[in-house]
Design an enzyme around this catalytic site. Structure first.
Site, PDB file in Angstrom:
ATOM      1  CG  HIS A 193      -1.872  -1.084   1.346  1.00 31.26           C
ATOM      2  ND1 HIS A 193      -1.746  -2.102   2.246  1.00 31.26           N
ATOM      3  CD2 HIS A 193      -3.012  -1.331   0.652  1.00 31.26           C
ATOM      4  CE1 HIS A 193      -2.767  -2.931   2.119  1.00 31.26           C
ATOM      5  NE2 HIS A 193      -3.546  -2.498   1.162  1.00 31.26           N
ATOM      6  CD  GLU A 248       0.845  -4.090 -12.419  1.00 26.98           C
ATOM      7  OE1 GLU A 248       1.894  -4.736 -12.185  1.00 26.98           O
ATOM      8  OE2 GLU A 248       0.744  -3.259 -13.344  1.00 26.98           O
ATOM      9  CG  ASP A 260      -6.006  -7.550  -4.966  1.00 32.16           C
ATOM     10  OD1 ASP A 260      -6.300  -8.684  -4.580  1.00 32.16           O
ATOM     11  OD2 ASP A 260      -5.525  -6.673  -4.203  1.00 32.16           O
TER      12      ASP A 260
HETATM   13  O1  PAF Z   1      -8.189  -4.056  -2.881  1.00 33.70           O
HETATM   14  C1  PAF Z   1      -8.816  -3.693  -1.865  1.00 33.70           C
HETATM   15  O2  PAF Z   1      -8.250  -3.470  -0.807  1.00 33.70           O
HETATM   16  C2  PAF Z   1     -10.324  -3.516  -1.954  1.00 33.70           C
HETATM   17  O3  PAF Z   1     -10.901  -4.473  -2.778  1.00 33.70           O
HETATM   18  C3  PAF Z   1     -10.744  -2.102  -2.371  1.00 33.70           C
HETATM   19  C4  PAF Z   1     -10.301  -1.772  -3.783  1.00 33.70           C
HETATM   20  C5  PAF Z   1     -10.171  -1.080  -1.405  1.00 33.70           C
HETATM   21  C6  PAF Z   1     -12.276  -1.984  -2.338  1.00 33.70           C
HETATM   22  O4  PAF Z   1     -12.772  -2.240  -1.053  1.00 33.70           O
END
Ligand code: PAF
Length: 282
Positions: free
Chosen positions: A37, A148, A150
């Protein structure tokens, strides 16, 4: 960095920033933040006048109630990390702030959202589209950043942004891995020491499969990955698919597409982990 909890506070703060002609970068998250993140947030900070990070565990994307209950919630630690990354606003709303009424909207981007995660987690992408479309509406960013890891989520969000004409640039950012190769995930904190050791075989297998793929067919590569995972202690393969990186449909031959990705989901004990590897890219 300012932490806001309501849509009104967020809109008021961003109206002032936008009046100064600042571009807005947005990183939606469910918290339990890690270096993956942080890489998205740092990129947004580098590319925008203002960066907003949402921290919201979205109930509508969980098709398993116990998975939702167990999802780690660590807002204080998340804010500490976000401050070091240079985020300007953290938007941490309650469920009733995001969903004052039940969201009955249905999003469907078949066949992108019906394969892989779509097959094993019915309704998941509908929930993701519900919350991301609401968050986009609340933040109205110029650019939004997604990992990426996800891979399918990113494809579904691109499809939704095109369909709903949001006019937001969607930036996909590379997977961030631990030093030993494990893809960073909020779920990794739920692994016991033994499971953490076992989980390493997921990325190891994917890396080996890339070398293997150089002189083996798609079918042989799939079989190799399936065997390696199934022979690894404590791992249970949910699916492994080798797909076209844009349509997400399975490929049979390496020359079928210029962009080919292997997507995997594995249970490591009770923890469901996903990862992917690019075999071919333009
Ligand atoms: O990838 C995530 O953490 C979640 O699916 C998101 C995009 C924040 C939506 O809740």
């Amino acid at each position: 960095m300012k932490v806001v909890h309501t849509v009104k506070e967020l809109r008021d703060a961003l109206a002032a920033e936008k009046a100064l002609q600042k571009t807005v970068g947005f990183v939606p998250t469910m918290g339990a933040l890690h270096k993956g993140h942080a890489s998205l947030v740092k990129r947004s900070v580098a590319e925008n006048g203002v960066t907003v990070v949402s921290v919201f565990v979205n109930p509508t994307q969980f098709n398993d109630a116990s998975d939702l209950d167990k999802y780690p919630r660590t807002l204080e630690a998340d804010c500490e990390l976000l401050a070091t990354c240079g985020a300007d606003y953290v938007f941490a709303p309650s469920v009733s702030e995001v969903y004052p009424e039940p969201d009955t909207r249905e999003f469907s981007y078949a066949p992108i959202d019906t394969v892989m995660e779509g097959k094993f987690r019915p309704g998941h992408f509908n929930g993701v589209c519900q919350v991301v479309s609401k968050l986009f509406d609340m933040v109205q960013p110029d650019t939004a950043y997604f990992g990426e890891k996800d891979f399918q989520q990113l494809a579904v969000i691109r499809a939704m942004v095109a369909d709903q004409q949001f006019g937001i640039d969607i930036v996909g950012c590379p997977i961030v891995r631990e030093d030993d190769g494990l893809a960073m995930s909020s779920r990794n904190t739920r692994l016991s020491a033994e499971e953490r050791e076992n989980a390493l075989n997921i990325s190891k297998t994917l890396f080996k499969s890339r070398t293997f793929a150089a002189d083996h067919s798609v079918t042989e590569t799939m079989q190799m990955v399936e065997k390696w995972i199934n022979d690894s202690p404590g791992l249970q393969l949910e699916y492994f698919e080798i797909v076209d990186g844009d349509s997400l449909q399975p490929v049979d031959e390496w020359d079928e597409s210029p962009y080919i990705v292997g997507c995997i989901t594995v249970f490591c004990g009770p923890v469901r982990l996903i990862d992917n590897i690019v075999y071919k890219e333009l």
